[in-house]
Design a protein around this motif. Structure first.
Motif, PDB file in Angstrom:
ATOM      1  N   LEU A   1     -32.253 -21.712  -2.774  1.00  0.00           N
ATOM      2  CA  LEU A   1     -33.579 -22.208  -2.431  1.00  0.00           C
ATOM      3  C   LEU A   1     -34.253 -21.326  -1.377  1.00  0.00           C
ATOM      4  CD1 LEU A   1     -32.867 -26.038  -2.303  1.00  0.00           C
ATOM      5  CD2 LEU A   1     -34.261 -24.823  -3.983  1.00  0.00           C
ATOM      6  N   MET A   2     -33.440 -20.587  -0.632  1.00  0.00           N
ATOM      7  CA  MET A   2     -33.945 -19.634   0.354  1.00  0.00           C
ATOM      8  C   MET A   2     -33.466 -18.245  -0.039  1.00  0.00           C
ATOM      9  SD  MET A   2     -35.565 -19.940   3.532  1.00  0.00           S
ATOM     10  CE  MET A   2     -34.875 -21.276   4.489  1.00  0.00           C
ATOM     11  N   LYS A   3     -34.407 -17.311  -0.150  1.00  0.00           N
ATOM     12  CA  LYS A   3     -34.050 -15.957  -0.589  1.00  0.00           C
ATOM     13  C   LYS A   3     -33.406 -15.183   0.561  1.00  0.00           C
ATOM     14  CE  LYS A   3     -37.194 -12.792  -1.111  1.00  0.00           C
ATOM     15  NZ  LYS A   3     -38.364 -12.011  -1.570  1.00  0.00           N
ATOM     16  N   PRO A   4     -32.334 -14.407   0.292  1.00  0.00           N
ATOM     17  CA  PRO A   4     -31.705 -13.620   1.358  1.00  0.00           C
ATOM     18  C   PRO A   4     -32.676 -12.595   1.942  1.00  0.00           C
ATOM     19  CG  PRO A   4     -30.293 -13.732  -0.585  1.00  0.00           C
ATOM     20  CD  PRO A   4     -31.616 -14.286  -0.996  1.00  0.00           C
ATOM     21  N   MET A   5     -32.467 -12.287   3.220  1.00  0.00           N
ATOM     22  CA  MET A   5     -33.286 -11.263   3.863  1.00  0.00           C
ATOM     23  C   MET A   5     -32.838  -9.885   3.383  1.00  0.00           C
ATOM     24  SD  MET A   5     -33.711 -12.763   7.733  1.00  0.00           S
ATOM     25  CE  MET A   5     -31.947 -12.878   8.006  1.00  0.00           C
ATOM     26  N   SER A   6     -33.798  -9.013   3.160  1.00  0.00           N
ATOM     27  CA  SER A   6     -33.479  -7.707   2.590  1.00  0.00           C
ATOM     28  C   SER A   6     -33.904  -6.551   3.492  1.00  0.00           C
ATOM     29  CB  SER A   6     -34.152  -7.550   1.213  1.00  0.00           C
ATOM     30  OG  SER A   6     -35.541  -7.809   1.304  1.00  0.00           O
ATOM     31  N   SER A   7     -35.098  -6.598   4.038  1.00  0.00           N
ATOM     32  CA  SER A   7     -35.602  -5.467   4.822  1.00  0.00           C
ATOM     33  C   SER A   7     -35.161  -5.584   6.284  1.00  0.00           C
ATOM     34  CB  SER A   7     -37.129  -5.413   4.750  1.00  0.00           C
ATOM     35  OG  SER A   7     -37.701  -6.486   5.471  1.00  0.00           O
ATOM     36  N   PRO A   8     -35.062  -4.443   6.985  1.00  0.00           N
ATOM     37  CA  PRO A   8     -34.685  -4.479   8.415  1.00  0.00           C
ATOM     38  C   PRO A   8     -35.660  -5.290   9.266  1.00  0.00           C
ATOM     39  CG  PRO A   8     -34.478  -2.255   7.542  1.00  0.00           C
ATOM     40  CD  PRO A   8     -35.150  -3.066   6.477  1.00  0.00           C
ATOM     41  N   LEU A   9     -36.952  -5.257   8.923  1.00  0.00           N
ATOM     42  CA  LEU A   9     -37.929  -6.007   9.708  1.00  0.00           C
ATOM     43  C   LEU A   9     -37.673  -7.511   9.645  1.00  0.00           C
ATOM     44  CD1 LEU A   9     -41.311  -4.152   8.993  1.00  0.00           C
ATOM     45  CD2 LEU A   9     -39.889  -4.063  11.046  1.00  0.00           C
ATOM     46  N   GLU A  10     -37.220  -7.983   8.493  1.00  0.00           N
ATOM     47  CA  GLU A  10     -36.907  -9.403   8.380  1.00  0.00           C
ATOM     48  C   GLU A  10     -35.740  -9.783   9.276  1.00  0.00           C
ATOM     49  OE1 GLU A  10     -36.239 -10.079   4.262  1.00  0.00           O
ATOM     50  OE2 GLU A  10     -38.287  -9.570   3.651  1.00  0.00           O
ATOM     51  N   TRP A  11     -34.741  -8.926   9.339  1.00  0.00           N
ATOM     52  CA  TRP A  11     -33.601  -9.172  10.220  1.00  0.00           C
ATOM     53  C   TRP A  11     -34.017  -9.119  11.684  1.00  0.00           C
ATOM     54  CZ3 TRP A  11     -28.772 -10.819   9.093  1.00  0.00           C
ATOM     55  CH2 TRP A  11     -28.381 -10.792   7.741  1.00  0.00           C
ATOM     56  N   VAL A  12     -34.854  -8.155  12.032  1.00  0.00           N
ATOM     57  CA  VAL A  12     -35.326  -8.043  13.417  1.00  0.00           C
ATOM     58  C   VAL A  12     -36.118  -9.288  13.804  1.00  0.00           C
ATOM     59  CG1 VAL A  12     -36.846  -6.751  14.960  1.00  0.00           C
ATOM     60  CG2 VAL A  12     -35.312  -5.527  13.420  1.00  0.00           C
ATOM     61  N   SER A  13     -36.968  -9.755  12.900  1.00  0.00           N
ATOM     62  CA  SER A  13     -37.768 -10.948  13.167  1.00  0.00           C
ATOM     63  C   SER A  13     -36.881 -12.152  13.453  1.00  0.00           C
ATOM     64  CB  SER A  13     -38.680 -11.228  11.969  1.00  0.00           C
ATOM     65  OG  SER A  13     -39.301 -12.484  12.103  1.00  0.00           O
ATOM     66  N   GLU A  14     -35.872 -12.354  12.631  1.00  0.00           N
ATOM     67  CA  GLU A  14     -35.005 -13.523  12.812  1.00  0.00           C
ATOM     68  C   GLU A  14     -34.144 -13.389  14.069  1.00  0.00           C
ATOM     69  OE1 GLU A  14     -34.200 -17.360  11.497  1.00  0.00           O
ATOM     70  OE2 GLU A  14     -35.677 -15.876  10.843  1.00  0.00           O
ATOM     71  N   CYS A  15     -33.694 -12.174  14.361  1.00  0.00           N
ATOM     72  CA  CYS A  15     -32.885 -11.975  15.571  1.00  0.00           C
ATOM     73  C   CYS A  15     -33.709 -12.234  16.830  1.00  0.00           C
ATOM     74  CB  CYS A  15     -32.320 -10.554  15.585  1.00  0.00           C
ATOM     75  SG  CYS A  15     -31.042 -10.254  14.342  1.00  0.00           S
ATOM     76  N   ILE A  16     -34.958 -11.787  16.846  1.00  0.00           N
ATOM     77  CA  ILE A  16     -35.829 -12.049  18.000  1.00  0.00           C
ATOM     78  C   ILE A  16     -36.036 -13.543  18.173  1.00  0.00           C
ATOM     79  CG2 ILE A  16     -38.184 -11.778  18.871  1.00  0.00           C
ATOM     80  CD1 ILE A  16     -38.236  -8.994  17.664  1.00  0.00           C
ATOM     81  N   TYR A  17     -36.222 -14.233  17.058  1.00  0.00           N
ATOM     82  CA  TYR A  17     -36.423 -15.689  17.121  1.00  0.00           C
ATOM     83  C   TYR A  17     -35.179 -16.386  17.678  1.00  0.00           C
ATOM     84  CZ  TYR A  17     -37.674 -20.407  15.688  1.00  0.00           C
ATOM     85  OH  TYR A  17     -37.958 -21.748  15.691  1.00  0.00           O
ATOM     86  N   ILE A  18     -33.995 -15.871  17.365  1.00  0.00           N
ATOM     87  CA  ILE A  18     -32.752 -16.503  17.816  1.00  0.00           C
ATOM     88  C   ILE A  18     -32.503 -16.265  19.303  1.00  0.00           C
ATOM     89  CG2 ILE A  18     -30.234 -16.405  17.579  1.00  0.00           C
ATOM     90  CD1 ILE A  18     -30.638 -15.992  14.597  1.00  0.00           C
TER      91      ILE A  18
END
Length: 365
Positions: free
Chosen positions: A239-256
């Motif tokens: 139901l949730m698509k895996p993150m693929s690009s580095p920017l998506e990972w950076v965004s989620e890490c900053i949020y955490i």
């Protein structure tokens, strides 16, 4: 011990509606306790923590009962959030315990802060807050590593059982569940119709076709809500698509890491004045870097909408609260203090204002 738990489980299933009503009533009481007597805020938060922990345990028991009974099925479709989080919890043990630990900390963090404020110095209190935020960050990164998808809040299944629609208790009862098949026994024929072998003639009024009614909505408007969406047929873990690009990972890490950075800066006098601006900037950076979910990604769009709404909490934090929000709230409270009904709400808000000033976790990110 197992027999005791079994008895409690049976008691819970048979009295789920009463227990749910009691939980709701006690939660309502916690809103009225602060300011009523000495340490009322501690009593209120202690009761709230106990209720949240017991509710999480009850949800686990009810879900187990539902899954173990093949003769019953939910009346309403399972929410997407529940499907997704339950699928990960059932498949990956690490996800289940990391998510439960994260929620357990969230339920008790304010109570811990209140106890620290009464027992230790302010410096040690902030050390305890930073420690809790560090543990929460590690648990969130654990969930991120397991799923490789943006995190949901809460990460555990929410209660999707409505005790009000629960059938009457019997020897085999499950909450809010409907039988998968109708009762095998048909209703008995009334005595005055048993010897009637001549079919009744339909009334003339019944044969008259009804006048064509003007449809208020189009056929599409009627059928679209009843049609299955792509989320309805997707496997729960997709139901949730895996993150693929580095920017998506950076965004989620900053949020955490954002809550830990905010708490760490507040704990030091040197960076305290910049904490709010830094956390807000990290929030905006994370928001700008995150991906735009597709129209069919209902669960992801709901999570991002929740995060956007949470930005309003910055009005109750730091210098924004002290110089802008609090004076306006206090002015409204003073104006409405003698107004019927509204005055009751104003008195509650007035009792809660000092708590927002004193405790970090009342408005923490």
């Amino acid at each position: 011990m197992s027999s005791t738990l079994k008895k409690y489980e049976n008691f819970l299933v048979k009295n789920v509606s009463t227990i749910s009503t009691l939980e709701s009533s006690l939660r309502s009481v916690t809103w009225f306790l602060p300011g009523r007597f000495k340490d009322a805020d501690l009593a209120s938060e202690g009761l709230s923590a106990i209720l949240h922990i017991s509710s999480m345990y009850h949800d686990t028991l009810l879900a187990r009962v539902v899954q173990s009974d093949p003769h019953w099925k939910p009346i309403l479709p399972t929410p997407l959030h529940t499907r997704y989080t339950r699928a990960w919890s059932d498949k990956v043990t690490l996800y289940k315990w990391a998510a439960r630990s994260l929620e357990l900390i969230r339920f008790t963090q304010l109570l811990v802060e209140m106890l620290l404020r009464r027992k230790v110095s302010d410096k040690n209190r902030w050390r305890g807050i930073v420690f809790l935020e560090t543990v929460k960050m590690i648990l969130r990164f654990t969930l991120l590593k397991v799923t490789t998808r943006p995190l949901l809040s809460p990460p555990i299944p929410e209660r999707d059982i409505d005790p009000a629609s629960m059938p009457p208790s019997s020897t085999h009862t499950s909450p809010t569940l409907a039988p998968t098949s109708p009762s095998p026994s048909s209703p008995p024929t009334p005595d005055h119709l048993k010897n009637n072998h001549i079919p009744l003639q339909p009334n003339a009024l019944m044969l008259t076709p009804a006048p064509p009614a003007r449809a208020d909505t189009s056929v599409e408007d009627y059928l679209l809500p009843k049609a299955l969406t792509t989320s309805s047929v997707k496997p729960s873990m997709l139901l949730m698509k895996p993150m693929s690009s580095p920017l998506e990972w950076v965004s989620e890490c900053i949020y955490i890491i954002r809550p830990l950075v905010y708490a760490s800066m507040l704990s030091t006098k040197k960076h305290e004045s910049k904490a709010l601006v830094t956390a807000f900037a990290m929030e905006l950076i994370s928001r700008s870097l995150r991906r735009t979910p597709s129209h069919s990604a209902d669960l992801e769009r709901e999570e991002y909408a929740r995060r956007d709404r949470d930005i309003l909490w910055y009005l109750l934090r730091g210098s924004v609260w002290e110089t802008y929000s609090r004076p306006k709230v206090e002015a409204v409270v003073e104006k409405t203090a003698n107004t019927p009904i509204i005055g009751i709400i104003s008195s509650l808000v007035k009792d809660w204002i000092p708590l927002v000033d004193e405790y970090y976790y009342y408005t923490a990110p």
